[in-house]
Structure formats: C-alpha cells, structure tokens
Design a protein around this motif. Structure first.
Motif, PDB file in Angstrom:
ATOM      1  N   SER A 267       5.054 -64.331  -1.581  1.00 26.98           N
ATOM      2  CA  SER A 267       6.217 -63.442  -1.501  1.00 26.98           C
ATOM      3  C   SER A 267       6.094 -62.505  -0.305  1.00 26.98           C
ATOM      4  CB  SER A 267       6.338 -62.603  -2.774  1.00 26.98           C
ATOM      5  OG  SER A 267       6.479 -63.431  -3.882  1.00 26.98           O
ATOM      6  N   ARG A 270       6.714 -64.362   2.904  1.00 25.82           N
ATOM      7  CA  ARG A 270       8.132 -64.677   3.119  1.00 25.82           C
ATOM      8  C   ARG A 270       8.877 -63.421   3.592  1.00 25.82           C
ATOM      9  NH1 ARG A 270       9.490 -66.212  -1.798  1.00 25.82           N
ATOM     10  NH2 ARG A 270      10.357 -64.185  -2.279  1.00 25.82           N
ATOM     11  N   ASP A 271       8.621 -62.311   2.936  1.00 26.59           N
ATOM     12  CA  ASP A 271       9.324 -61.080   3.304  1.00 26.59           C
ATOM     13  C   ASP A 271       8.848 -60.557   4.661  1.00 26.59           C
ATOM     14  OD1 ASP A 271      10.561 -61.352   0.919  1.00 26.59           O
ATOM     15  OD2 ASP A 271       9.488 -59.751  -0.115  1.00 26.59           O
ATOM     16  N   TYR A 272       7.549 -60.633   4.900  1.00 25.97           N
ATOM     17  CA  TYR A 272       6.982 -60.116   6.157  1.00 25.97           C
ATOM     18  C   TYR A 272       7.532 -60.887   7.358  1.00 25.97           C
ATOM     19  CZ  TYR A 272       3.396 -59.109   9.693  1.00 25.97           C
ATOM     20  OH  TYR A 272       2.745 -58.766  10.849  1.00 25.97           O
ATOM     21  N   ARG A 371      15.171 -54.570   6.469  1.00 27.16           N
ATOM     22  CA  ARG A 371      14.406 -55.749   6.063  1.00 27.16           C
ATOM     23  C   ARG A 371      13.114 -55.372   5.344  1.00 27.16           C
ATOM     24  NH1 ARG A 371      17.418 -60.433   7.131  1.00 27.16           N
ATOM     25  NH2 ARG A 371      15.508 -61.366   6.374  1.00 27.16           N
ATOM     26  N   SER A 375      11.748 -54.856   0.580  1.00 24.72           N
ATOM     27  CA  SER A 375      10.849 -55.774  -0.121  1.00 24.72           C
ATOM     28  C   SER A 375       9.787 -54.994  -0.891  1.00 24.72           C
ATOM     29  CB  SER A 375      10.160 -56.695   0.896  1.00 24.72           C
ATOM     30  OG  SER A 375       8.958 -57.206   0.354  1.00 24.72           O
ATOM     31  N   HIS A 377       7.106 -56.091  -2.119  1.00 27.00           N
ATOM     32  CA  HIS A 377       5.782 -56.547  -1.692  1.00 27.00           C
ATOM     33  C   HIS A 377       5.372 -55.879  -0.380  1.00 27.00           C
ATOM     34  CE1 HIS A 377       7.020 -59.555  -4.606  1.00 27.00           C
ATOM     35  NE2 HIS A 377       5.749 -59.840  -4.760  1.00 27.00           N
ATOM     36  N   VAL A 378       6.326 -55.799   0.548  1.00 29.28           N
ATOM     37  CA  VAL A 378       6.021 -55.157   1.829  1.00 29.28           C
ATOM     38  C   VAL A 378       5.757 -53.670   1.602  1.00 29.28           C
ATOM     39  CG1 VAL A 378       7.017 -54.495   4.069  1.00 29.28           C
ATOM     40  CG2 VAL A 378       7.255 -56.845   3.241  1.00 29.28           C
ATOM     41  N   ASP A 423       4.667 -60.713 -10.007  1.00 33.87           N
ATOM     42  CA  ASP A 423       5.470 -61.884  -9.655  1.00 33.87           C
ATOM     43  C   ASP A 423       5.745 -62.753 -10.871  1.00 33.87           C
ATOM     44  OD1 ASP A 423       5.878 -61.923  -6.675  1.00 33.87           O
ATOM     45  OD2 ASP A 423       3.739 -61.541  -6.764  1.00 33.87           O
TER      46      ASP A 423
ATOM     47  N   GLU B  25      19.061 -63.566  -2.322  1.00 31.83           N
ATOM     48  CA  GLU B  25      19.376 -63.475  -0.894  1.00 31.83           C
ATOM     49  C   GLU B  25      19.153 -64.795  -0.157  1.00 31.83           C
ATOM     50  OE1 GLU B  25      18.163 -60.843   3.016  1.00 31.83           O
ATOM     51  OE2 GLU B  25      16.934 -60.731   1.224  1.00 31.83           O
ATOM     52  N   SER B 173      20.395 -60.204  -8.133  1.00 26.73           N
ATOM     53  CA  SER B 173      19.095 -60.442  -7.515  1.00 26.73           C
ATOM     54  C   SER B 173      18.011 -59.940  -8.437  1.00 26.73           C
ATOM     55  CB  SER B 173      18.997 -59.764  -6.163  1.00 26.73           C
ATOM     56  OG  SER B 173      19.193 -58.385  -6.329  1.00 26.73           O
TER      57      SER B 173
END
Lengths: 485, 173
Positions: A267, A270-272, A371, A375, A377-378, A423, B25, B173
C-alpha cells in the motif's frame, strides 16, 4: 522493416500503453548507443531504427533484430512491441501480472501461444508497471532456486525479444510448462537475458548477479522492486547513499519480513509512487528545492527511523535514546538550521491558498497536499516520524536532559507505533498467522504494553468480524470484546 | 475429490459470498467473505490470475484460479499468492480490481495492426469470482519436468464460484 513499438492503444483509451518506457528500455539494451532511434509514427506504431557502433552482445542482437527483414508477413511488421500496463489481460483473460511478459507467435503459425495472438506479427507484450511496483523476482544463480532476483523492465523486454528472434527465424526450441528444469527454449532466453544483466552491471560498476537458466518460474519480490525511496535517491544524489541504504534497511528489515508488513509496504509503495516521481521531476526543474527536501524531509525521516529502529528492536532504553539523539547532533548551530528547514517544509504543507510560492515550492505543496497527505500509509510512515523528530529536535535545543529527551522519544514512538495502519489482509489470515504477525509486530515495533493493547483494540474494532481476529484479540485482551473500541 | 463420498448435505469445501464491491480511486475493491466449514484447513489462491469482461451481458469474471487460462510458455510464470483459512473459520479477502481492463480485440487484424478493447470495471452489473482451493498447500511437483500442463492448475482441487448481481457501489472509498 522488422521491429516496431506500438505507441497507441488503438480502440482503447489513451494512456494504456507506455511507449516512452519501451524506448528507454531499448536504449538500455543498446547500451546507450546513440545510433538507436525511432522513425516517424505510421498508424499506431513507430519503427525502431539502429545504426550501431557499440560492439556489445545485446546491441549486436538488437541490431540484428532491427535491420533484418524476417518476412513474417506482407506488411513487414515482423515484431511488434506492446509496452502494456498492469490492467492488460491476454485474450483468454490472463492478467499480464501473472506472466510479466510474453512473446506470441503470429496468428495461424501453429506455434505455442499463437492462439492468443490476433495479428500476423510476432507480438512482444511486457508489463512496464513492474507488477504494480511489486517487481518480478526470478531464481538467482547459485542459490538452488531462491526467487529473489529482480527483473527490471529492459531485462524482461530483452528476454522476450530473445524468444521473438527464434520465433521469427523458425528456430524455436522445445517448450514445456515446467518451472524446474526450464524448457530448452526458456533456458536459451535466460542465458541471453544474462548477457544484458552483465552489460547493465558493467555500466553500474557492479558485479553481475545472474539468473539461474535452469529455473523458469518467478514470484512476487518480497522486497519490492530494486528501486527504493526515489525522493531520497534524488535528494542525496545517489541511489546507494547512506540515507537510502538506511531507508531500504528499515523497509526490508523492520516490517517487510511478515505478511502484514508485506501488505503494508504494498500500500505504501502504491501511494508513494503516486506522487514521488513528480517530486523528483520538480527537483530536476528547480535544483534549489533539493536542500529543502533533503534537510526538511529526507534526513529528518532517516534520523527518526534510526531512533525508532534502535528503540523498537529493544537495544536502546530511554536514557540511551536521549544520549544517542544528542550525540547525533553534536553542533547546535546545525541542529538549529535543520529545525528552520523542517519548519519551512511543514509550513509549506500547512499553508492555505495564498499568493503563489515560486521556485517549485507551490507545486511541491500541491503534490504533498493532494497526493501524499491523503494516504494513511504515507502519513504514518513518512510524515508523522518527521513531526516526532521536529519535536525532539526542539526539545534538544531547549537543553532537555538525556533522560527527559529519551522518555519523550519513547512515549512518542510507542504512541506512533500503535497507530500502524491496519490493512485488509489481516482479515484474511488464519488464527495462527494472526498470532505470528502480532508476535512479530511486538518484537519489531509495539514495544510497550499500552501500545500493544491499543493496537489490539483497533484491530478488533476493524476486523472483529473475521473469526481469527476475534479469537486472537480475545486471547490477548481478555474482556475487551473484539468489536468494541 | 474426497467429497464424492460425502452425503449430499455435508459441506464439501470452501464457501463464500461477496461482502461488498466499492469503487475506489484507482479501481474497485471487491471484499469476499470466505468460510471454511470443514475440520481441516483449506489453502486458496488470493491474487487475481485473470479477468474477463463480457460487454454483451456486462458480466465480469474474476479468476483467482489458473483453470481455463492458457499459460504462454514464453513468459515468467508467476507463482500465485497462496493463503490458508483455518478449520471452521471465516476470513475476509479484499480483491483489488483495476479501473479498466484492456485487451487485444477478439477480431483478427490481418493487416498486422494491434487493436485494443477497454472495459470499465464499474460497468459490471454482475460478477463471478472463482477461487481455487485445495486441502493441501502447493508444492512443486517433481514430475512436472516433462509436462505441458500448468503446475498450479494441477494443484487446484476445486474452485469456489461466487456470483454477485447488483453492480458496484460507486464513489465510496
């Protein structure tokens, strides 16, 4: 006329192919030879051209592919490269992510795989997304089958071009579905692939790590792609800098060893990668951003992760932590200047709409707000540790004693650890796996009883509907009630 | 399979239902509740091996199974991700589907052109999920060297098929 790149997914929406990546990958195969080029687009494809000067094996093979007419069809489109993305499926529905790439003989040729090809060209289809960022790992030579060797995009493409060459010259060897030992055809393609691995390693000044030609199958890379921490790589000027090495060690050592850690990093990855390439582009366009990103984000993050690592793995007590933090900042003047940059970086993200900030800072703020900060996670892995670090740095500059600083750091890390994003994969685990994952987390991250209890309560509240979670939470938190927060 | 000797009402293997299907998304999250009614653990494939969208019926088939899929022999056949579910237990798995599915056209293109079709996952009005399972974990078959069949298909003891009608919950979401 032989080798072409399909540059538009005719019939489908724009952006479903990545022809630029294919051009870059061919450039790496050509070893940077400037004689490689692309002709003007005709229809939805561009022909590859090559006037070779590099004597290496991969460039010579590419030269042969590009400058020989194999007569596969009347249109002289012998080999067509389709640089697809993660949403591509073969004609029977098979996801490209389950095979990485393939070379399909022309329709009607009666060769294996021809039924999946509706064109009369040999199709080389490969996934340019690197398995959605998780990578394709194959067997490293000399390990007896350990599937931990990354397969970057140019290597996948070159491997498939090796198959394509034998397809268009009617020289294909015997094929089986066996993983081990690989079929003669696969064996030959892997031996070719190793030529490119040697070439790439030579360019990087490293010893080549080769693939075992006897083993065909692959697996998801447990450590993700070889690429790591691209913002840190660009900000420090090197993918092998000390800062990047520390980030990679934390990624691979602290969490990624477990099923949960793996899912977490999937995750995060993907976000990073949803924003980090844009940050790198900004740094290239505005070099003045580099010190801000390096001192305002990368180095504070690395410093804090080092503290977390030392504390969570249990080899530092509170006093140790304070002492280590202070000794890592021997010059108060430098610490003050870092604190300034940290505040500037934080202000950038916090600032509301206002006058445009120049030098790329406005764009950076937008990317981070729109962005990165969305997230969880970020935020947990990359943003909150920086905030913890800023608080600690301020306290250090306020002349806190070692033990006070250490206590503050330990409390902050415990509280942060208990907020680890949960998660969906937790809900799919068996009870034994849940126990193992919790043991692993307690060993590597959740050091205090309060952090453990807090995390268990969150887990129960989130996924108490799954039998295994309800059972294990009840075991470890008697009287909690799995679904009560 | 061992269940052939069981009385008709006895549970025979992995069971499941679609819990939710929500647009996010970057695609669609399909949450499936799995149930193991047996007294022994079951092993299953947890990653998407294939997707087929039928534009005439808007039916989307999601395969967590290798059965019915050709294996191109010139490729890197990636091992599926396997998971285990405890005896008499329930688990939730989240299957992440892309926003769109792109494939080559069904119709041959004799001119040498590659043409594509693209389908939006959210347009599916019914979903069929196949999940391969077995009572034993996957181990490479030492006899496979001379075989042409896919080793992961050989492992599969049976598959659970879950059908779901009603489309995808949009915009959440």
């Amino acid at each position: 006329m032989t080798l072409f790149i399909q540059n538009d997914a005719a019939g489908a929406g724009a952006g479903n192919l990545d022809p630029n990546q294919a051009a870059v990958d061919l450039g790496i195969i050509a070893n940077g030879d400037t004689g490689l080029g692309l002709a003007v687009q005709v229809g939805n494809r561009q022909q590859v051209t090559y006037v070779r000067t590099d004597p290496g094996v991969p460039p010579t093979r590419l030269d042969n592919l590009v400058n020989t007419n194999f007569g596969v069809n009347p249109q002289n489109v012998d080999i067509l490269v389709l640089p697809v993305l993660a949403n591509f499926t073969l004609n029977d529905g098979r996801s490209i992510l389950t095979v990485g790439g393939t070379a399909l003989p022309p329709s009607g040729s009666a060769l294996p795989g021809a039924a999946l090809n509706n064109t009369n060209s040999c199709l080389v289809i490969y996934d340019t997304s690197q398995n959605n960022g998780d990578g394709y790992c194959t067997a490293r030579a000399g390990t007896g089958g350990t599937l931990d060797l990354q397969t970057p995009n140019p290597v996948i493409l070159y491997h498939e071009l090796s198959h394509a060459f034998r397809i268009v010259t009617n020289a294909q060897l015997a094929l089986t579905a066996a993983c081990n030992p690989s079929s003669p055809e696969e064996n030959a393609a892997i031996i070719d692939e190793n030529d490119l691995r040697n070439q790439i390693a030579a360019v990087q000044g490293q010893a080549a790590v080769l693939r075992d030609p006897g083993i065909h199958c692959g697996a998801l890379c447990a450590g993700g792609t070889a690429n790591c921490c691209i913002v840190a790589s660009v900000a420090t000027g090197s993918p092998v800098s000390e800062e990047v090495a520390i980030l990679r060690a934390v990624r691979d050592g602290l969490l990624r060893r477990s099923e949960i850690g793996f899912a977490f990093f999937q995750s995060l990855h993907r976000d990073y990668y949803g924003f980090s390439p844009q940050v790198c582009t900004l740094m290239a366009e505005h070099p003045a951003l580099r010190p801000l990103i390096l001192e305002g984000y990368v180095r504070p993050l690395v410093s804090m992760l080092r503290v977390i690592h030392e504390y969570a793995l249990g080899n530092a007590d509170m006093e140790d932590l304070g002492r280590r933090f202070i000794s890592a900042h021997p010059r108060a003047e430098e610490a003050r200047s870092r604190l300034e940059l940290l505040r500037a970086a934080e202000d950038l993200v916090r600032r509301e709409e206002g006058p445009e900030v120049g030098g790329g800072q406005g764009d950076l703020a937008r990317i981070l707000k729109e962005r990165a900060m969305l997230s969880p996670h970020v935020r947990w892995a990359l943003v909150e540790p920086i905030a913890l670090y800023r608080t600690a740095l301020q306290q250090y500059l306020d002349n806190r004693r070692e033990e006070e600083l250490g206590e503050m750091l330990a409390d902050a890390v415990d509280s942060w650890a208990a907020r680890l994003p949960i998660d969906e994969v937790w809900a799919a685990l068996s009870a034994e796996q849940v126990r193992e994952e919790l043991d692993m987390l307690e060993e590597a991250l959740l050091r205090s009883d309060e952090a453990r209890a807090s995390f268990l309560r969150r887990l129960g509240a989130e996924f108490g509907r799954a039998t295994a979670i309800a059972l294990v939470v009840a075991e470890r938190l008697p009287g909690n009630g799995a679904t009560d927060e | 399979m061992s269940s052939a000797q069981q009385p008709p009402n006895e549970p025979r293997g992995l069971e499941g239902s679609v819990e939710s299907m929500v647009e996010v998304e970057d695609g669609v999250n399909l949450v499936v509740r799995l149930r193991n009614p047996l007294d022994r653990a079951l092993h299953y494939i947890s990653d998407v091996r294939g997707m087929i969208f039928d534009p005439t019926t808007n039916r989307l088939q999601v395969r967590l199974s290798e059965r019915g899929l050709q294996t191109p022999l010139t490729s890197i056949p990636m091992q599926p991700r396997f998971r285990v579910i405890d005896p008499r237990s329930e688990a939730l798995i989240t299957i992440k589907l892309p926003e769109t599915i792109v494939k080559l056209t069904e119709t041959p293109t004799p001119t040498g052109d590659a043409r594509f079709q693209e389908y939006r996952t959210v347009d599916a009005t019914s979903i069929e999920v196949d999940i391969a399972w077995a009572e034993t974990p996957y181990y490479p078959d030492p006899r496979e060297a001379s075989r042409t069949e896919n080793p992961f298909t050989s492992w599969e003891q049976d598959s659970l098929r879950i059908s779901f009608r009603g489309g995808i919950q949009r915009g959440a979401s």
